[in-house]
Structure formats: C-alpha cells, structure tokens
Design a protein around this motif. Structure first.
Motif, mmCIF file in Angstrom:
data_model
loop_
_atom_site.group_PDB
_atom_site.id
_atom_site.type_symbol
_atom_site.label_atom_id
_atom_site.label_comp_id
_atom_site.label_asym_id
_atom_site.label_seq_id
_atom_site.Cartn_x
_atom_site.Cartn_y
_atom_site.Cartn_z
ATOM 1 N N THR A 1 22.165 35.633 48.874
ATOM 2 C CA THR A 1 21.942 36.115 47.515
ATOM 3 C C THR A 1 23.249 36.112 46.738
ATOM 4 O O THR A 1 24.334 36.270 47.310
ATOM 5 C CB THR A 1 21.377 37.539 47.517
ATOM 6 N N LEU A 2 23.135 35.954 45.435
ATOM 7 C CA LEU A 2 24.333 36.020 44.604
ATOM 8 C C LEU A 2 24.950 37.408 44.655
ATOM 9 O O LEU A 2 26.179 37.563 44.565
ATOM 10 C CB LEU A 2 23.990 35.645 43.162
ATOM 11 N N GLU A 3 24.108 38.436 44.820
ATOM 12 C CA GLU A 3 24.622 39.802 44.907
ATOM 13 C C GLU A 3 25.541 39.956 46.118
ATOM 14 O O GLU A 3 26.609 40.568 46.041
ATOM 15 C CB GLU A 3 23.466 40.803 44.977
ATOM 16 N N ALA A 4 25.131 39.397 47.256
ATOM 17 C CA ALA A 4 25.952 39.483 48.465
ATOM 18 C C ALA A 4 27.251 38.706 48.295
ATOM 19 O O ALA A 4 28.324 39.176 48.703
ATOM 20 C CB ALA A 4 25.173 38.959 49.668
ATOM 21 N N LEU A 5 27.175 37.525 47.696
ATOM 22 C CA LEU A 5 28.376 36.724 47.491
ATOM 23 C C LEU A 5 29.337 37.403 46.512
ATOM 24 O O LEU A 5 30.554 37.355 46.686
ATOM 25 C CB LEU A 5 27.996 35.325 46.998
ATOM 26 N N HIS A 6 28.784 38.043 45.490
ATOM 27 C CA HIS A 6 29.618 38.807 44.560
ATOM 28 C C HIS A 6 30.300 39.965 45.286
ATOM 29 O O HIS A 6 31.476 40.260 45.029
ATOM 30 C CB HIS A 6 28.778 39.350 43.407
ATOM 31 N N LEU A 7 29.578 40.629 46.196
ATOM 32 C CA LEU A 7 30.157 41.748 46.929
ATOM 33 C C LEU A 7 31.346 41.301 47.768
ATOM 34 O O LEU A 7 32.373 41.989 47.829
ATOM 35 C CB LEU A 7 29.102 42.403 47.826
ATOM 36 N N GLU A 8 31.231 40.142 48.408
ATOM 37 C CA GLU A 8 32.353 39.611 49.193
ATOM 38 C C GLU A 8 33.590 39.434 48.298
ATOM 39 O O GLU A 8 34.701 39.847 48.652
ATOM 40 C CB GLU A 8 31.974 38.258 49.807
ATOM 41 N N MET A 9 33.383 38.812 47.140
ATOM 42 C CA MET A 9 34.516 38.541 46.260
ATOM 43 C C MET A 9 35.034 39.815 45.604
ATOM 44 O O MET A 9 36.250 39.998 45.462
ATOM 45 C CB MET A 9 34.108 37.518 45.193
ATOM 46 N N GLU A 10 34.133 40.703 45.220
ATOM 47 C CA GLU A 10 34.556 41.961 44.597
ATOM 48 C C GLU A 10 35.396 42.789 45.561
ATOM 49 O O GLU A 10 36.337 43.473 45.149
ATOM 50 C CB GLU A 10 33.327 42.776 44.157
ATOM 51 N N THR A 11 35.067 42.720 46.842
ATOM 52 C CA THR A 11 35.797 43.516 47.825
ATOM 53 C C THR A 11 37.132 42.867 48.180
ATOM 54 O O THR A 11 38.195 43.466 47.987
ATOM 55 C CB THR A 11 34.952 43.694 49.099
ATOM 56 N N HIS A 12 37.080 41.634 48.683
ATOM 57 C CA HIS A 12 38.291 41.026 49.229
ATOM 58 C C HIS A 12 39.275 40.563 48.163
ATOM 59 O O HIS A 12 40.488 40.702 48.346
ATOM 60 C CB HIS A 12 37.914 39.847 50.137
ATOM 61 N N TYR A 13 38.757 40.029 47.072
ATOM 62 C CA TYR A 13 39.665 39.535 46.024
ATOM 63 C C TYR A 13 39.922 40.591 44.953
ATOM 64 O O TYR A 13 41.042 41.090 44.811
ATOM 65 C CB TYR A 13 39.121 38.253 45.396
ATOM 66 N N PHE A 14 38.884 40.966 44.215
ATOM 67 C CA PHE A 14 39.105 41.869 43.095
ATOM 68 C C PHE A 14 39.492 43.274 43.562
ATOM 69 O O PHE A 14 40.289 43.949 42.898
ATOM 70 C CB PHE A 14 37.865 41.921 42.195
ATOM 71 N N GLY A 15 38.963 43.726 44.690
ATOM 72 C CA GLY A 15 39.356 45.030 45.206
ATOM 73 C C GLY A 15 40.813 45.066 45.619
ATOM 74 O O GLY A 15 41.549 46.010 45.292
ATOM 75 N N THR A 16 41.258 44.024 46.328
ATOM 76 C CA THR A 16 42.661 43.938 46.715
ATOM 77 C C THR A 16 43.555 43.807 45.487
ATOM 78 O O THR A 16 44.641 44.405 45.426
ATOM 79 C CB THR A 16 42.884 42.748 47.662
#
Length: 235
Positions: free
Chosen positions: A90-105
C-alpha cells in the motif's frame, strides 16, 4: 568524541538494537542517556531517562529537543519495516517507511543540530542497513528505498555539520537478532555486538561502521557490475 561523561539520546530505545545502545552507553560511563520511545512506559532499562518521542511527529521532535537540551550524542535508531513491495504494497505503508527513516531522521537532525552545536559539536549516529545499498526482493523494497534515502541524508548532513564540528557516522549492518528480523531465517548478528562496534566508531571518529562480514563483502562489490550484486539479472 569521548562517550564517558557525555549525554546521549537514543531513539527507539525500548527494545532491540536501541535498548542495546542505551545499555552500552551506560556501561561506557555516559553521564545521562535519554531513552526515547513512542511509549516511554515501555522503557525498562534502569538508569536511563525515558523520553516520549515519535520521530514522525514534528511537535514531539521539537518537544524532545527542548527537554533534552544537553545532548552531545544523538543515535537515530528508530525504524519500521512493513514488508511492502513497490507494486503490491500500500502507498500508506510505503509512506510510513519514508516518513520514519528519511523524514523522521531529518526532523531529528534539524532539531538537534543546534543543540549539538551549543554543546561542543558532538556526534550523530544514523542506523542504516546493508539494504541502504541493495534490496533482497519485493518484501524489502520499501525499506531499502527509505534506507537509501537516509544514506544520502547522512552524506549531506556530514557536509552541512562539518563546520560546527559534529561527527556524522553511518552504521551499516545486515540481519540482527531482534524483533524486526524475527521472520528472517539464516545467520543473524548479536545487536549488543553491533552497538559496541558503532560506539567504538564514534569514539574513533569514523564516518562509517560496517558491523558484519556480509555487509563488508557487499560494500566491496559496489564498484563492480550490477550483476555481481543481483546475479539473477545476468540471465
């Protein structure tokens, strides 16, 4: 930097590698260790300072930087693995990966860079992965893409923070014996050993720590033909 007597903050410190980082920092004589987690009540390590933090929440990140204004070492460890492929996830899951590892960091770096500057420069350790450089297949695709983005974020931060004297170190490692890799079969390294190697790297001023043999072997192949990494593409 010298860990003994320093003040550190570890994200995702309630379990797995993050908990091992917090324990190792205490063992090395850190004066204070903030153990950050979305649910601080889940932090069960004696001697740390539990800190409520969801790195995907900008307000929570700002609050953490205000509360932990004495930090000299930031360990960006918090992560997520959804097992999502590019076409089937899902796009939601893929967004979560990026929001956590990239944007969160990124949010953590932006919030804590001024803190580190005020406290003498210090260091940032970003927990990356062997999957920053390649993907093992569809179920790792979203995670790999997010970790690759975090790798380039790490490179950029090195350049931007050099003038303020902040060391930025990347930790690359394969599968560890943690909850995140519970479904993976095959060799897994001890997260306590990984944490020890990473902190050694910080104390030695290293830009990169390769924590297991599989990671070191892949790193050596990166300048070669892609079929050396993806042999299935040779046919």
């Amino acid at each position: 930097m010298d860990i003994k007597g320093s003040v550190a903050l570890v994200t995702g410190a309630n379990r797995g590698l993050g908990r091992q980082f917090a324990a190792a920092l205490l063992d090395r004589g850190a004066a204070k260790v903030y153990a950050a987690a979305r649910k601080p009540e889940s932090v069960d390590l004696p001697g740390v300072v539990p800190l409520a933090l969801d790195i995907t929440d900008p307000a929570a990140v700002r609050a953490a930087a205000e509360q932990a204004g004495d930090v000299q070492l930031l360990v960006n460890n918090a992560g997520v693995s959804t097992g999502s492929s590019f076409l089937g996830g899902t796009l939601e899951a893929l967004h979560l990966e990026m929001e956590t590892h990239y944007f969160g960091t990124l949010a953590m770096a932006r919030a804590f860079a001024p803190v580190l500057a005020r406290n003498g420069g210090g260091a940032i350790l970003n927990v990356l992965s062997i999957l920053s450089w390649f993907t093992t297949g569809p179920r790792a695709a979203g995670y790999s893409a997010a970790k690759a983005a975090e790798l380039q974020l790490t490179n950029g931060l090195r350049l931007e923070l050099q003038d303020q004297g902040t060391l930025v170190t990347a930790l690359h490692v394969g599968y560890m014996d943690t909850d995140m890799a519970a479904r993976v079969e095959g060799p897994k390294v001890d997260p306590a050993d990984v944490a020890a190697q990473a902190l050694d790297g910080i104390e030695q001023g290293r830009l990169e720590v390769l924590a297991d043999e599989v990671t070191r072997q892949l790193r050596a192949k990166l300048s070669g033909d892609l079929t050396g990494i993806y042999p299935q593409l040779a046919s």
